[in-house]
Design a protein around this motif. Sequence first.
Motif, PDB file in Angstrom:
ATOM      1  N   ALA A 142       0.831  -1.198   0.000  1.00  0.00           N
ATOM      2  CA  ALA A 142       0.000   0.000   0.000  1.00  0.00           C
ATOM      3  C   ALA A 142       0.864   1.246   0.000  1.00  0.00           C
ATOM      4  O   ALA A 142       1.923   1.290   0.622  1.00  0.00           O
ATOM      5  CB  ALA A 142      -0.924   0.001   1.218  1.00  0.00           C
ATOM      6  N   LEU A 143       0.395   2.271  -0.684  1.00  0.00           N
ATOM      7  CA  LEU A 143       1.077   3.562  -0.725  1.00  0.00           C
ATOM      8  C   LEU A 143       0.944   4.276   0.616  1.00  0.00           C
ATOM      9  O   LEU A 143      -0.111   4.227   1.258  1.00  0.00           O
ATOM     10  CB  LEU A 143       0.471   4.451  -1.807  1.00  0.00           C
ATOM     11  CG  LEU A 143       0.594   4.000  -3.259  1.00  0.00           C
ATOM     12  CD1 LEU A 143      -0.386   4.776  -4.125  1.00  0.00           C
ATOM     13  CD2 LEU A 143       2.016   4.178  -3.774  1.00  0.00           C
ATOM     14  N   VAL A 194      -7.534   1.172   1.420  1.00  0.00           N
ATOM     15  CA  VAL A 194      -7.755   0.589   2.742  1.00  0.00           C
ATOM     16  C   VAL A 194      -6.755   1.157   3.751  1.00  0.00           C
ATOM     17  O   VAL A 194      -7.117   1.552   4.859  1.00  0.00           O
ATOM     18  CB  VAL A 194      -7.647  -0.943   2.675  1.00  0.00           C
ATOM     19  CG1 VAL A 194      -7.648  -1.545   4.083  1.00  0.00           C
ATOM     20  CG2 VAL A 194      -8.789  -1.525   1.858  1.00  0.00           C
ATOM     21  N   SER A 195      -5.498   1.221   3.359  1.00  0.00           N
ATOM     22  CA  SER A 195      -4.449   1.676   4.264  1.00  0.00           C
ATOM     23  C   SER A 195      -4.635   3.129   4.672  1.00  0.00           C
ATOM     24  O   SER A 195      -4.520   3.474   5.849  1.00  0.00           O
ATOM     25  CB  SER A 195      -3.083   1.495   3.601  1.00  0.00           C
ATOM     26  OG  SER A 195      -2.050   1.956   4.435  1.00  0.00           O
ATOM     27  N   LEU A 196      -4.935   3.997   3.712  1.00  0.00           N
ATOM     28  CA  LEU A 196      -5.090   5.425   4.003  1.00  0.00           C
ATOM     29  C   LEU A 196      -6.291   5.679   4.906  1.00  0.00           C
ATOM     30  O   LEU A 196      -6.232   6.500   5.832  1.00  0.00           O
ATOM     31  CB  LEU A 196      -5.214   6.219   2.704  1.00  0.00           C
ATOM     32  CG  LEU A 196      -3.942   6.300   1.854  1.00  0.00           C
ATOM     33  CD1 LEU A 196      -4.244   6.897   0.487  1.00  0.00           C
ATOM     34  CD2 LEU A 196      -2.858   7.098   2.556  1.00  0.00           C
ATOM     35  N   LEU A 197      -7.386   4.974   4.651  1.00  0.00           N
ATOM     36  CA  LEU A 197      -8.559   5.136   5.504  1.00  0.00           C
ATOM     37  C   LEU A 197      -8.277   4.627   6.916  1.00  0.00           C
ATOM     38  O   LEU A 197      -8.649   5.253   7.906  1.00  0.00           O
ATOM     39  CB  LEU A 197      -9.751   4.379   4.914  1.00  0.00           C
ATOM     40  CG  LEU A 197     -10.447   5.023   3.717  1.00  0.00           C
ATOM     41  CD1 LEU A 197     -11.521   4.084   3.180  1.00  0.00           C
ATOM     42  CD2 LEU A 197     -11.056   6.369   4.083  1.00  0.00           C
ATOM     43  N   SER A 198      -7.625   3.488   6.996  1.00  0.00           N
ATOM     44  CA  SER A 198      -7.318   2.914   8.305  1.00  0.00           C
ATOM     45  C   SER A 198      -6.392   3.828   9.097  1.00  0.00           C
ATOM     46  O   SER A 198      -6.597   4.062  10.288  1.00  0.00           O
ATOM     47  CB  SER A 198      -6.690   1.535   8.140  1.00  0.00           C
ATOM     48  OG  SER A 198      -6.390   0.963   9.391  1.00  0.00           O
ATOM     49  N   ALA A 199      -5.356   4.357   8.426  1.00  0.00           N
ATOM     50  CA  ALA A 199      -4.414   5.246   9.100  1.00  0.00           C
ATOM     51  C   ALA A 199      -5.095   6.513   9.592  1.00  0.00           C
ATOM     52  O   ALA A 199      -4.671   7.125  10.578  1.00  0.00           O
ATOM     53  CB  ALA A 199      -3.264   5.596   8.162  1.00  0.00           C
ATOM     54  N   ASP A 200      -6.180   6.897   8.914  1.00  0.00           N
ATOM     55  CA  ASP A 200      -6.897   8.104   9.312  1.00  0.00           C
ATOM     56  C   ASP A 200      -7.941   7.830  10.386  1.00  0.00           C
ATOM     57  O   ASP A 200      -8.628   8.733  10.839  1.00  0.00           O
ATOM     58  CB  ASP A 200      -7.569   8.735   8.083  1.00  0.00           C
ATOM     59  CG  ASP A 200      -7.983  10.166   8.326  1.00  0.00           C
ATOM     60  OD1 ASP A 200      -7.115  10.993   8.667  1.00  0.00           O
ATOM     61  OD2 ASP A 200      -9.182  10.470   8.195  1.00  0.00           O
ATOM     62  N   GLY A 201      -8.096   6.560  10.779  1.00  0.00           N
ATOM     63  CA  GLY A 201      -9.001   6.236  11.867  1.00  0.00           C
ATOM     64  C   GLY A 201     -10.350   5.693  11.473  1.00  0.00           C
ATOM     65  O   GLY A 201     -11.241   5.583  12.320  1.00  0.00           O
ATOM     66  N   THR A 202     -10.551   5.330  10.218  1.00  0.00           N
ATOM     67  CA  THR A 202     -11.832   4.779   9.799  1.00  0.00           C
ATOM     68  C   THR A 202     -12.026   3.379  10.384  1.00  0.00           C
ATOM     69  O   THR A 202     -11.134   2.538  10.263  1.00  0.00           O
ATOM     70  CB  THR A 202     -11.916   4.698   8.270  1.00  0.00           C
ATOM     71  OG1 THR A 202     -11.641   5.982   7.718  1.00  0.00           O
ATOM     72  CG2 THR A 202     -13.296   4.248   7.814  1.00  0.00           C
ATOM     73  N   PRO A 203     -13.152   3.098  11.001  1.00  0.00           N
ATOM     74  CA  PRO A 203     -13.390   1.762  11.566  1.00  0.00           C
ATOM     75  C   PRO A 203     -13.341   0.688  10.478  1.00  0.00           C
ATOM     76  O   PRO A 203     -13.763   0.911   9.340  1.00  0.00           O
ATOM     77  CB  PRO A 203     -14.802   1.867  12.158  1.00  0.00           C
ATOM     78  CG  PRO A 203     -15.015   3.329  12.379  1.00  0.00           C
ATOM     79  CD  PRO A 203     -14.271   4.020  11.283  1.00  0.00           C
ATOM     80  N   VAL A 204     -12.838  -0.485  10.841  1.00  0.00           N
ATOM     81  CA  VAL A 204     -12.703  -1.571   9.876  1.00  0.00           C
ATOM     82  C   VAL A 204     -14.062  -1.979   9.317  1.00  0.00           C
ATOM     83  O   VAL A 204     -14.164  -2.420   8.167  1.00  0.00           O
ATOM     84  CB  VAL A 204     -11.979  -2.781  10.517  1.00  0.00           C
ATOM     85  CG1 VAL A 204     -12.825  -3.424  11.598  1.00  0.00           C
ATOM     86  CG2 VAL A 204     -11.580  -3.790   9.456  1.00  0.00           C
TER      87      VAL A 204
END
Length: 229
Positions: free
Chosen positions: A18-19, A172-182
């Motif tokens: 992931a980028l 997926v990675s960018l959203l997760s790093a920003d705190g988006t729930p799985v």
Amino acid sequence: MAELVEAPEGRQGRPSKALTLDQAHALLEAAREYALYPYIVVSLTTGIRTEEARALRWEQVDVEGNPHTAPPRPPSLAVWRADREGGETKTRTSKRTLALPQLAVDALRQRKAEQDRQRVAAGSQWEEHGLVFCTGQGKPYTRFHAYKLFQPIVKRAGLENWTPRELRHSFVSLLSADGTPVEEIARMAGHATTLTTETYYRRELRPIITEGADRMDAILRQNPPSEDS
């Protein structure tokens, strides 16, 4: 003509990656003057699969939305088809309608204008399939087209050994790093449960998921690279 030939399936390739946010900025900046730019933006900001992007038709895209409905309807794209046998998406839960971030709306408008120019230039050689992403003659992309067009952009961005499918992993990675729930990521990615997301995207998910995600375009506008960088 070699690019139109379907090569046989080979061995399983390397695991996807992931980028980072900085790499995503670099890729978008490098892609801006390329025809593949709208494809990259839509793939990165919505997480649609490569086969879903290849099958995406204009009738499935709404870049205007309707602010006067209750509730207001945002710009969106409907993922109902895929470049698979029978035109079906990978699973039933892969059928989904996704709101479009402004970055994707702007890119799709750019793509529509460019396609209109291509249609005129191609004249009688144009093949109308209603596809959003296609060749300069309107023909459907094979699964190798985007890969081939992606490589000079990756090189210009100073990156190595990346493929278009990794735009989905980056989403997926960018959203997760920003705190988006799985749970939200799984729904946007078209997974039936979070188990699929956690199994196949475990490298992209933060160990601790928190609440309060922002839209994808807000993520990509954080700390944009300066003109001197």
